[in-house]
Write a protein that holds these residues in place. Structure first.
Motif, PDB file in Angstrom:
ATOM      1  N   SER B  53      -2.085 -40.142  28.634  1.00  0.00           N
ATOM      2  CA  SER B  53      -3.378 -39.464  28.781  1.00  0.00           C
ATOM      3  C   SER B  53      -4.482 -40.494  28.829  1.00  0.00           C
ATOM      4  O   SER B  53      -4.322 -41.633  28.388  1.00  0.00           O
ATOM      5  CB  SER B  53      -3.605 -38.481  27.632  1.00  0.00           C
ATOM      6  OG  SER B  53      -3.474 -39.157  26.408  1.00  0.00           O
ATOM      7  N   ASP B  54      -5.594 -40.034  29.365  1.00  0.00           N
ATOM      8  CA  ASP B  54      -6.720 -40.922  29.582  1.00  0.00           C
ATOM      9  C   ASP B  54      -7.468 -41.184  28.272  1.00  0.00           C
ATOM     10  O   ASP B  54      -7.328 -40.432  27.308  1.00  0.00           O
ATOM     11  CB  ASP B  54      -7.672 -40.249  30.583  1.00  0.00           C
ATOM     12  CG  ASP B  54      -8.522 -41.260  31.326  1.00  0.00           C
ATOM     13  OD1 ASP B  54      -8.389 -42.460  31.061  1.00  0.00           O
ATOM     14  OD2 ASP B  54      -9.332 -40.825  32.164  1.00  0.00           O
ATOM     15  N   GLN B  56     -10.794 -41.105  26.008  1.00  0.00           N
ATOM     16  CA  GLN B  56     -11.916 -40.163  25.976  1.00  0.00           C
ATOM     17  C   GLN B  56     -13.226 -40.885  26.173  1.00  0.00           C
ATOM     18  O   GLN B  56     -14.196 -40.324  26.666  1.00  0.00           O
ATOM     19  CB  GLN B  56     -11.932 -39.423  24.648  1.00  0.00           C
ATOM     20  CG  GLN B  56     -10.767 -38.474  24.523  1.00  0.00           C
ATOM     21  CD  GLN B  56     -10.906 -37.520  23.365  1.00  0.00           C
ATOM     22  OE1 GLN B  56     -11.871 -37.572  22.633  1.00  0.00           O
ATOM     23  NE2 GLN B  56      -9.954 -36.651  23.215  1.00  0.00           N
ATOM     24  N   SER B  57     -13.253 -42.124  25.742  1.00  0.00           N
ATOM     25  CA  SER B  57     -14.512 -42.850  25.818  1.00  0.00           C
ATOM     26  C   SER B  57     -14.252 -44.342  25.671  1.00  0.00           C
ATOM     27  O   SER B  57     -13.296 -44.749  25.017  1.00  0.00           O
ATOM     28  CB  SER B  57     -15.442 -42.368  24.695  1.00  0.00           C
ATOM     29  OG  SER B  57     -16.615 -43.131  24.681  1.00  0.00           O
ATOM     30  N   LEU B  58     -15.105 -45.132  26.290  1.00  0.00           N
ATOM     31  CA  LEU B  58     -15.051 -46.571  26.054  1.00  0.00           C
ATOM     32  C   LEU B  58     -16.112 -46.965  25.025  1.00  0.00           C
ATOM     33  O   LEU B  58     -16.257 -48.133  24.692  1.00  0.00           O
ATOM     34  CB  LEU B  58     -15.287 -47.334  27.366  1.00  0.00           C
ATOM     35  CG  LEU B  58     -14.282 -47.047  28.486  1.00  0.00           C
ATOM     36  CD1 LEU B  58     -14.566 -47.930  29.704  1.00  0.00           C
ATOM     37  CD2 LEU B  58     -12.859 -47.279  28.007  1.00  0.00           C
ATOM     38  N   TRP B 226     -12.977 -47.905  35.648  1.00  0.00           N
ATOM     39  CA  TRP B 226     -12.251 -46.843  34.948  1.00  0.00           C
ATOM     40  C   TRP B 226     -12.388 -45.588  35.780  1.00  0.00           C
ATOM     41  O   TRP B 226     -13.470 -45.005  35.848  1.00  0.00           O
ATOM     42  CB  TRP B 226     -12.838 -46.631  33.542  1.00  0.00           C
ATOM     43  CG  TRP B 226     -12.213 -45.499  32.780  1.00  0.00           C
ATOM     44  CD1 TRP B 226     -10.939 -45.033  32.893  1.00  0.00           C
ATOM     45  CD2 TRP B 226     -12.838 -44.692  31.780  1.00  0.00           C
ATOM     46  NE1 TRP B 226     -10.725 -43.994  32.012  1.00  0.00           N
ATOM     47  CE2 TRP B 226     -11.875 -43.762  31.317  1.00  0.00           C
ATOM     48  CE3 TRP B 226     -14.112 -44.678  31.201  1.00  0.00           C
ATOM     49  CZ2 TRP B 226     -12.148 -42.812  30.334  1.00  0.00           C
ATOM     50  CZ3 TRP B 226     -14.385 -43.734  30.229  1.00  0.00           C
ATOM     51  CH2 TRP B 226     -13.408 -42.817  29.790  1.00  0.00           C
ATOM     52  N   GLU B 227     -11.313 -45.237  36.461  1.00  0.00           N
ATOM     53  CA  GLU B 227     -11.327 -43.980  37.208  1.00  0.00           C
ATOM     54  C   GLU B 227     -10.643 -42.952  36.342  1.00  0.00           C
ATOM     55  O   GLU B 227      -9.435 -43.037  36.080  1.00  0.00           O
ATOM     56  CB  GLU B 227     -10.614 -44.123  38.551  1.00  0.00           C
ATOM     57  CG  GLU B 227     -10.665 -42.837  39.315  1.00  0.00           C
ATOM     58  CD  GLU B 227     -10.551 -43.024  40.827  1.00  0.00           C
ATOM     59  OE1 GLU B 227     -10.462 -42.014  41.506  1.00  0.00           O
ATOM     60  OE2 GLU B 227     -10.559 -44.171  41.295  1.00  0.00           O
ATOM     61  N   ARG B 228     -11.426 -41.982  35.886  1.00  0.00           N
ATOM     62  CA  ARG B 228     -10.904 -41.022  34.932  1.00  0.00           C
ATOM     63  C   ARG B 228      -9.645 -40.340  35.453  1.00  0.00           C
ATOM     64  O   ARG B 228      -9.543 -40.021  36.624  1.00  0.00           O
ATOM     65  CB  ARG B 228     -11.960 -39.955  34.622  1.00  0.00           C
ATOM     66  CG  ARG B 228     -12.848 -40.282  33.453  1.00  0.00           C
ATOM     67  CD  ARG B 228     -13.876 -41.299  33.830  1.00  0.00           C
ATOM     68  NE  ARG B 228     -14.971 -41.396  32.861  1.00  0.00           N
ATOM     69  CZ  ARG B 228     -16.005 -42.199  33.014  1.00  0.00           C
ATOM     70  NH1 ARG B 228     -16.097 -42.998  34.065  1.00  0.00           N
ATOM     71  NH2 ARG B 228     -16.966 -42.225  32.112  1.00  0.00           N
ATOM     72  N   GLU B 229      -8.744 -40.113  34.533  1.00  0.00           N
ATOM     73  CA  GLU B 229      -7.464 -39.463  34.799  1.00  0.00           C
ATOM     74  C   GLU B 229      -6.638 -40.218  35.823  1.00  0.00           C
ATOM     75  O   GLU B 229      -5.720 -39.656  36.417  1.00  0.00           O
ATOM     76  CB  GLU B 229      -7.655 -38.010  35.283  1.00  0.00           C
ATOM     77  CG  GLU B 229      -8.365 -37.107  34.320  1.00  0.00           C
ATOM     78  CD  GLU B 229      -7.662 -36.990  32.972  1.00  0.00           C
ATOM     79  OE1 GLU B 229      -6.448 -37.244  32.925  1.00  0.00           O
ATOM     80  OE2 GLU B 229      -8.339 -36.675  31.975  1.00  0.00           O
ATOM     81  N   SER B 230      -6.975 -41.457  36.055  1.00  0.00           N
ATOM     82  CA  SER B 230      -6.206 -42.192  37.041  1.00  0.00           C
ATOM     83  C   SER B 230      -5.875 -43.610  36.559  1.00  0.00           C
ATOM     84  O   SER B 230      -4.717 -43.922  36.331  1.00  0.00           O
ATOM     85  CB  SER B 230      -6.982 -42.248  38.351  1.00  0.00           C
ATOM     86  OG  SER B 230      -6.230 -42.952  39.301  1.00  0.00           O
ATOM     87  N   ARG B 231      -6.876 -44.459  36.382  1.00  0.00           N
ATOM     88  CA  ARG B 231      -6.550 -45.825  35.989  1.00  0.00           C
ATOM     89  C   ARG B 231      -7.715 -46.509  35.304  1.00  0.00           C
ATOM     90  O   ARG B 231      -8.880 -46.162  35.508  1.00  0.00           O
ATOM     91  CB  ARG B 231      -6.115 -46.638  37.212  1.00  0.00           C
ATOM     92  CG  ARG B 231      -7.240 -46.855  38.203  1.00  0.00           C
ATOM     93  CD  ARG B 231      -6.769 -47.613  39.421  1.00  0.00           C
ATOM     94  NE  ARG B 231      -7.888 -47.920  40.293  1.00  0.00           N
ATOM     95  CZ  ARG B 231      -8.401 -47.090  41.176  1.00  0.00           C
ATOM     96  NH1 ARG B 231      -7.880 -45.893  41.319  1.00  0.00           N
ATOM     97  NH2 ARG B 231      -9.431 -47.440  41.923  1.00  0.00           N
ATOM     98  N   GLN B 267      -2.296 -47.243  33.907  1.00  0.00           N
ATOM     99  CA  GLN B 267      -2.173 -46.159  34.879  1.00  0.00           C
ATOM    100  C   GLN B 267      -1.929 -44.859  34.119  1.00  0.00           C
ATOM    101  O   GLN B 267      -0.980 -44.773  33.334  1.00  0.00           O
ATOM    102  CB  GLN B 267      -0.990 -46.461  35.802  1.00  0.00           C
ATOM    103  CG  GLN B 267      -0.830 -45.523  36.961  1.00  0.00           C
ATOM    104  CD  GLN B 267      -1.835 -45.803  38.078  1.00  0.00           C
ATOM    105  OE1 GLN B 267      -2.143 -46.945  38.357  1.00  0.00           O
ATOM    106  NE2 GLN B 267      -2.351 -44.746  38.674  1.00  0.00           N
ATOM    107  N   ILE B 269      -0.493 -41.462  33.780  1.00  0.00           N
ATOM    108  CA  ILE B 269       0.522 -40.601  34.404  1.00  0.00           C
ATOM    109  C   ILE B 269       0.908 -39.556  33.355  1.00  0.00           C
ATOM    110  O   ILE B 269       1.664 -39.846  32.432  1.00  0.00           O
ATOM    111  CB  ILE B 269       1.767 -41.408  34.838  1.00  0.00           C
ATOM    112  CG1 ILE B 269       1.356 -42.593  35.724  1.00  0.00           C
ATOM    113  CG2 ILE B 269       2.760 -40.508  35.558  1.00  0.00           C
ATOM    114  CD1 ILE B 269       2.524 -43.462  36.173  1.00  0.00           C
ATOM    115  N   PRO B 270       0.374 -38.347  33.495  1.00  0.00           N
ATOM    116  CA  PRO B 270       0.586 -37.347  32.437  1.00  0.00           C
ATOM    117  C   PRO B 270       2.047 -36.941  32.258  1.00  0.00           C
ATOM    118  O   PRO B 270       2.486 -36.725  31.146  1.00  0.00           O
ATOM    119  CB  PRO B 270      -0.256 -36.150  32.897  1.00  0.00           C
ATOM    120  CG  PRO B 270      -1.205 -36.699  33.923  1.00  0.00           C
ATOM    121  CD  PRO B 270      -0.519 -37.856  34.551  1.00  0.00           C
TER     122      PRO B 270
END
Lengths: 325, 602
Positions: B53-54, B56-58, B226-231, B267, B269-270
C-alpha cells in the motif's frame, strides 16, 4: 426546450446535493480505520486514548461540529475547493486530476469499441435472426454478461501475463502514455471493460432492432428496392437509436461505477476507480465526496444529454409542451 | 493490527534504510548485469521493492503508518538507530552522554545540512521542533510525536550543536524510548510561521514538508517523485553526510560511497499475487515477508535468496477476563489449563510452516530479557497434555457450579461450556488457528465457537475497546467488572503485539491492571506494576534485569494470554544483492547498514 433544459439542470444540482449529503452522512457514521490504527499506536507509545483521539481529530478538522464540517464541505464542493486528501496528502482536485487520465485511457476505447461493435453485431443478429451467426453472437453476449469482471481480469493476467508473458503483470505508470508499452499494458483492462459492456449493447440493440425489422415501413422500403444495408442503417437503426441512447449512459455508468473499481484494483491502475475505492476504505471524506460527485454528474448530465438526443434522433419528440405545465 | 498493524518499535528488516551487519556471504554469486539493476561503470542500478500500500504522507508529523516511514526513511535518516541491545548507531547525533540517567546531552554532527535556505541542522531546530510541535500545548498541531514527549520532560539548547533533555526521574532506557530513537526534527525557519499562527492546515499542507525538499544531505537519497498509488522514486544523494564518517566506528569504509544504487524505487502493488509474480519475474531487489506457504516454492528460484530476521511481534490467544467473558478465565489455573491443552508447536510447525519459534512469555528467546530457567512452559513438548489440562480444570472447578459430565465440561445450567473465539479476518492462518484451538480444547471437554470478527478496525471497535457505559470506549476502560467491550467474547486471535525487546518498558501498557492497552481485563496476581516501576527507574542494570526477569516469569506463570509464537520475517532478495548477513546469522537489529548493500559486480 430551453426551459426544460434549465429545469433539468436545476434538478441536477438538487440531486447532486442530495447524493453528496447522503454520502457525507454515511461516511460520518462509519468507523474510521485510520483513527483506530492511530489511536492504538499512540496508546502503545504511552499516550491516552482520549488524547490520541483528540489529536487525530484536530489534525483533520474532525473536532469541529458535524454541521460545520458539512457546511464547509458543501461550500468547498460548490466553489471547486474540494479539500485536502488526508490519505494522500494532496489537494483532492489534484488527486482527481492525476487519476482521471488513467481511467480514460482504457475506458474511452473500451466504451467506443463496445458501442460500435455491440450495436453493429446486435443489428446483424436482428436481421439474421435464428441463424448460426445469431446464436454465436448471443452466446458471446451471455458469456460477457455472466463472467465477473474481476475474475476475467485475473484470468487474463494469469494467462497472458504470467504464462505467455505477452502483457505486464502490473501497471507501470512511468511508461509514456503515448507508447506501445502503454497500449500493451492497457489492452487487458480495456478488454475486460469492453466485454462487459459489449454484451449488454448487443442484446439490447438486437432486441430493439427486432421491433423494426418486420415493421411496415421497413417492408415498404424493401418493396421500393432499398438495399439491405440501406434498410438497416436508414430505417432500422435510426428509430432504434432512441432507446439505444439510453443504454449508452448506463454503459458509461457501468464503466465509472463498476468496471473501473474492479479493473483498476486488479490491474493496479491508479485511476478514478482505485482512487475512490481507497478513499472509501480509508474513510478519506473529502476524497470520497469528490469521487462520488463524478459518477453523480455522469449520471445526471448523461441523462439530460440523452433526453436532448431523443429530440435530435426523433423529431416527433418535443419537450416544449411541458413548459406550460 | 497483525504484524505491522499495532505500533512497532522495531523497524521492518531487510531493505534499504533498515538495519543489518555487514557480513556478506553471497558476494560471489549471481549475475548483476541484468535489467536496469546492473552495476559497473557509473551506473549502480535501481533498487526496486514492491509495497502493498501507498504511503499516507511524506510529512512525518502526520504519518502513523509503516509505509510512510519507509518512504520518508529513504530521504532522511534520524537521530540514531540501534545495532545491538544497548548499542546505538549514531546517525544525526554524534554522541550522547547522560548524568544519573536523568539528564541526557546530545551532540549533533557538524556536517548536517538542510536544503537551502535553511542552512545547518542545529540544536535550535531540534529544541524548537520539540517544544512547539511535539510538546505543543494540547497538541495543537495534532502531531503523532506528541505521546513520546510528555510535558514534564524538558529540552534546552546548550550550544549550537548540543542540547539537553532533562527527565523528571531517572530513565535508564530513555535512549530506547521513542522520544529520540528514530526521531527527527524540522528546520525552524520552515515551521516557524505555522507555529506562530497555530496554523495546522498550513503545517499539514506545506509543499516542502510534503515533498521532502528540505532534507539536504540528511539522507541517502533525494526525493524525486511520488505518484500516488503507483510509485515512489528517489535518486542517490550527491552529498550524504555519512560518507564523511566512513571508516569511523561503527561505519565501515563501505559508507564512503553509500548508497550503492542510483535510484530507489518503491512500487505500489496492492495484490499480493501480483507482487509475488513480480518477485518471480526478477523485477524486485527485495521483498519483505514472503507468505509462509510460498517460501519453499520461491527458494527454488535461482535468482533469489532468503534471510529470516527475527520478528518481535508475539502472536497470542487472548483470554477475556472482563465481565463479558467466561467467568472462569479469571482463574489462573483455568488459563494454565487451556494453555496446556493447546499445542503451540503444532501451531508454529503445521499452520505457520515452521517459521515461528514457540513463545512462553512476552519476550522471544533471543531477547536479553528472556531468562530460560525462570520461565514456566505451557503447551509445548512435555508441557502439552490434555490429561494435565483436564486435571488442572477439574481442580479449578471443584467447589463451583461447573464440573465434568463424562468428557464434557458443563456449566451451572448443565450444558457443555462453549467459548466464543473471535478471530481477525484477513489472513487464512487466523481462521485455521482458531479452528485448531477449537479442536484442541474439545479434548478437554470445552466446545469452541470460532467467529470471524472482521477486519482489524472492526475487531478493535467491537471487541477491544471497552467502556463502563459512562466514558468514551478505550482499550482499558477501567475495572473489569464494569468495563466491557461492545460484543462479548471469550477468546481472541489475530492481534500481534510488539514485545519491545530493545526496551520492554513499553510493554507495561499490556500487562498491568491499569495498563492503557490491557483490553482483556488482566489483573495480575504478582506485583507487575511495581516491578515495571523498578525496571523503568533503577539505574542499577542488574536490578533492572532482575525486575524484568520477574515480570516475564510471572507472565509465563499466570498466562494472561496464551503466548503462542514469535515469527520471523521471510525476506527475499535478488541473489546478486549482497551485503546482508548470511542466512542464519541475520539477527534482530542487523540491517542498520543496509545503505551499503549493493548489487555484486558481474
Amino acid at each position: 426546450m430551453k426551459w426544460y433544459v434549465l429545469r433539468r439542470l436545476a434538478w441536477t444540482l438538487v440531486a447532486t446535493w442530495l447524493v453528496l449529503t447522503l454520502t457525507f452522512g454515511l461516511v460520518a457514521a462509519s468507523p474510521d480505520p485510520g483513527a483506530s490504527a492511530y489511536v492504538a499506536q499512540q496508546v502503545q507509545a504511552g499516550g491516552d486514548v482520549e488524547g490520541a483521539q483528540a489529536s487525530y481529530e484536530r489534525a483533520r478538522g474532525l473536532d469541529r461540529p458535524l454541521w460545520a464540517q458539512y457546511r464547509d464541505y458543501m461550500i468547498g464542493m460548490a466553489t471547486l475547493d474540494w479539500g485536502w486528501s488526508e490519505t494522500r496528502s494532496q489537494p483532492v482536485v489534484e488527486a482527481v486530476a492525476a487519476a482521471w487520465p488513467y481511467s480514460v485511457m482504457y475506458g474511452a476505447p473500451a466504451l467506443l469499441v463496445s458501442t460500435v461493435l455491440g450495436v453493429a453485431v446486435g443489428l446483424y443478429s436482428a436481421t439474421h435472426r435464428n441463424t448460426l451467426e445469431d446464436y454465436a453472437a448471443s452466446s458471446f453476449a451471455f458469456f460477457g454478461i455472466s463472467i465477473p469482471d474481476f475474475w476475467f481480469a485475473i484470468v487474463l493476467i494469469l494467462v497472458f501475463g504470467v504464462t505467455l508473458g505477452w502483457i505486464p503483470i502490473y501497471y507501470r505508470s512511468d511508461v509514456p502514455w503515448l507508447s506501445l508499452a502503454n497500449a500493451r499494458q492497457l489492452l487487458a483492462p480495456a478488454l475486460v471493460v469492453t466485454l462487459s459492456s459489449i454484451a449488454g449493447e448487443m442484446r439490447y440493440s438486437r432486441a430493439t432492432a427486432l421491433e423494426y425489422v418486420n415493421s411496415a415501413f421497413v417492408k415498404t422500403a424493401k418493396a421500393k428496392g432499398a438495399s439491405s444495408w440501406r434498410r438497416v442503417t436508414r430505417h432500422v437503426l435510426r428509430p432504434a437509436l432512441v432507446p439505444l441512447s439510453t443504454i449508452l449512459v448506463a454503459d458509461l455508468l457501468n464503466v465509472v461505477l463498476v468496471s473501473s473499481y474492479l479493473v483498476e484494483v486488479v490491474f493496479g491502475i491508479p485511476g478514478l476507480g482505485l482512487l475512490s475505492y481507497k478513499a472509501i476504505r480509508q474513510q478519506d471524506v473529502a476524497l470520497v465526496l469528490a469521487t462520488v460527485l463524478i459518477p453523480t454528474f455522469v449520471a445526471l448530465l448523461g441523462n439530460l444529454a440523452q433526453d436532448v438526443a431523443y429530440t435530435v434522433l426523433d423529431p416527433r419528440i418535443d419537450y416544449g409542451g411541458r413548459e406550460g405545465r | 493490527m497483525g504484524a505491522g498493524g499495532l505500533a512497532s518499535l522495531a523497524g521492518c528488516q531487510g531493505g534499504q534504510s533498515d538495519g543489518g551487519s555487514a557480513g556478506d556471504g553471497d558476494a560471489s554469486t549471481g549475475d548483476a548485469s541484468t535489467g536496469d539493476a546492473s552495476t559497473g561503470g557509473d551506473s549502480r542500478g535501481t533498487y526496486v521493492e514492491a509495497v502493498p500500500s501507498d504511503a499516507q504522507s511524506l510529512n512525518f508529523l502526520y504519518q502513523s503508518d509503516a509505509n510512510s516511514e519507509k518512504f520518508v526513511g529513504a530521504a532522511m535518516d534520524a537521530a540514531y538507530d540501534f545495532r545491538d541491545f544497548g548499542e546505538i548507531v549514531p546517525l544525526w547525533i554524534e554522541s550522547v552522554t547522560e548524568t544519573d540517567k536523568t539528564v541526557w546531552e546530545y551532540t549533533l554532527r557538524d556536517n548536517l545540512r538542510w536544503s537551502e535556505p535553511y542552512g545547518q541542522l542545529t540544536a535550535e531546530d531540534w529544541v524548537y521542533t520539540v517544544r512547539n510541535l511535539y510538546q505543543g500545548e494540547g497538541n495543537w498541531a495534532g502531531v503523532v510525536q506528541y505521546a513520546s514527549w510528555p510535558d514534564d520532560v524538558t529540552i534546552e539548547e546548550t550550544g549550537e550543536r548540543s542540547f539537553r533533555v532533562t527527565l523528571p526521574e531517572p530513565q535508564p532506557a530513555f535512549l530506547a524510548s521513542r522520544a529520540m530513537w528514530g526521531a527527527r526534527c524540522l528546520p525552524k525557519g520552515l515551521i516557524e510561521p505555522y507555529v506562530e499562527e497555530r496554523d495546522v492546515e498550513g503545517l499539514k499542507r506545506d509543499e516542502e514538508l510534503n515533498t521532502l525538499s528540505y532534507t539536504g544531505n540528511l539522507g541517502p537519497y533525494d526525493f524525486e517523485e511520488w505518484e500516488r498509488e503507483s510509485r515512489f522514486v528517489a535518486t542517490r544523494a550527491d552529498e550524504y553526510y555519512l560518507r564523511e564518517v566512513a571508516g569511523e566506528e561503527p561505519f565501515g569504509e563501505a559508507f564512503a560511497e553509500a548508497p550503492y544504487f542510483d535510484e530507489y524505487r518503491l512500487q505500489v502493488i496492492p495484490e499480493e499475487s501480483t507482487r509475488l509474480q513480480a518477485l518471480r519475474e526478477g523485477d524486485l531487489t527485495f521483498y519483505q515477508n514472503v507468505p509462509a506457504d510460498k517460501v519453499a516454492q520461491y527458494r527454488e528460484l535461482d535468482h533469489l535468496k532468503f534471510r529470516f530476521p527475527p520478528n518481535p511481534y508475539c502472536a497470542s490467544l487472548y483470554y477475556n477476563q472482563r465481565a463479558n467473558g467466561w467467568e472462569l478465565l479469571r482463574d489462573v489455573r483455568v488459563r494454565r489449563a487451556l494453555s496446556t491443552a493447546i499445542d503451540k508447536v503444532a501451531v508454529a510447525e503445521d499452520i505457520y510452516r515452521g517459521f515461528p519459534t514457540v513463545a512462553q512469555t512476552f519476550q522471544p528467546e533471543w531477547s536479553p530479557w528472556y531468562v530460560t530457567e525462570r520461565v514456566t512452559e505451557h503447551g509445548a513438548g512435555d508441557t502439552h497434555s490434555y490429561e494435565e489440562a483436564r486435571s488442572l480444570l477439574e481442580s479449578a472447578v471443584s467447589g463451583t457450579d461447573y464440573g465434568y459430565d463424562g468428557d464434557a465440561l458443563v456449566g451451572p445450567d448443565g450444558s457443555q461450556v462453549t467459548l466464543r473465539l473471535v478471530f481477525r479476518a484477513g489472513a487464512s492462518q487466523n481462521q485455521t488457528t482458531a479452528e485448531f484451538v477449537a479442536q484442541e480444547l474439545s479434548n478437554v471437554g470445552i466446545a469452541v465457537d470460532p467467529v470471524n470478527g472482521g477486519p482489524a478496525n472492526t475487531v478493535q471497535s467491537k471487541y477491544l475497546l471497552n467502556t463502563d457505559g459512562e466514558g468514551q470506549p478505550t482499550f482499558n476502560g477501567g475495572s473489569r467488572d464494569a468495563s466491557t467491550s461492545q460484543e462479548p467474547w471469550d477468546l481472541l486471535y489475530g492481534i500481534t503485539l510488539n514485545a519491545y525487546p530493545i526496551n520492554p518498558n513499553g510493554s507495561e501498557v499490556f500487562w498491568t491492571e491499569s495498563g492503557s492497552f490491557n483490553f482483556f481485563g488482566y489483573v495480575p496476581e504478582a506485583p507487575l506494576a511495581d516491578w515495571y516501576a523498578t525496571a523503568k527507574s533503577t539505574t542499577d542494570e542488574a536490578a533492572r534485569r532482575e525486575a524484568f526477569a520477574k515480570v516475564f516469569a510471572a507472565l509465563s506463570e499466570e498466562q494472561p494470554v496464551d503466548f503462542l509464537n514469535f515469527s520471523v520475517f521471510k525476506n527475499a532478495y535478488r541473489r546478486d544483492y549482497v551485503g546482508m548477513p548470511d542466512e542464519g546469522e541475520y539477527d534482530y537489529l542487523d540491517g542498520w547498514d543496509s545503505t551499503t548493500w549493493r548489487l555484486a559486480e558481474g
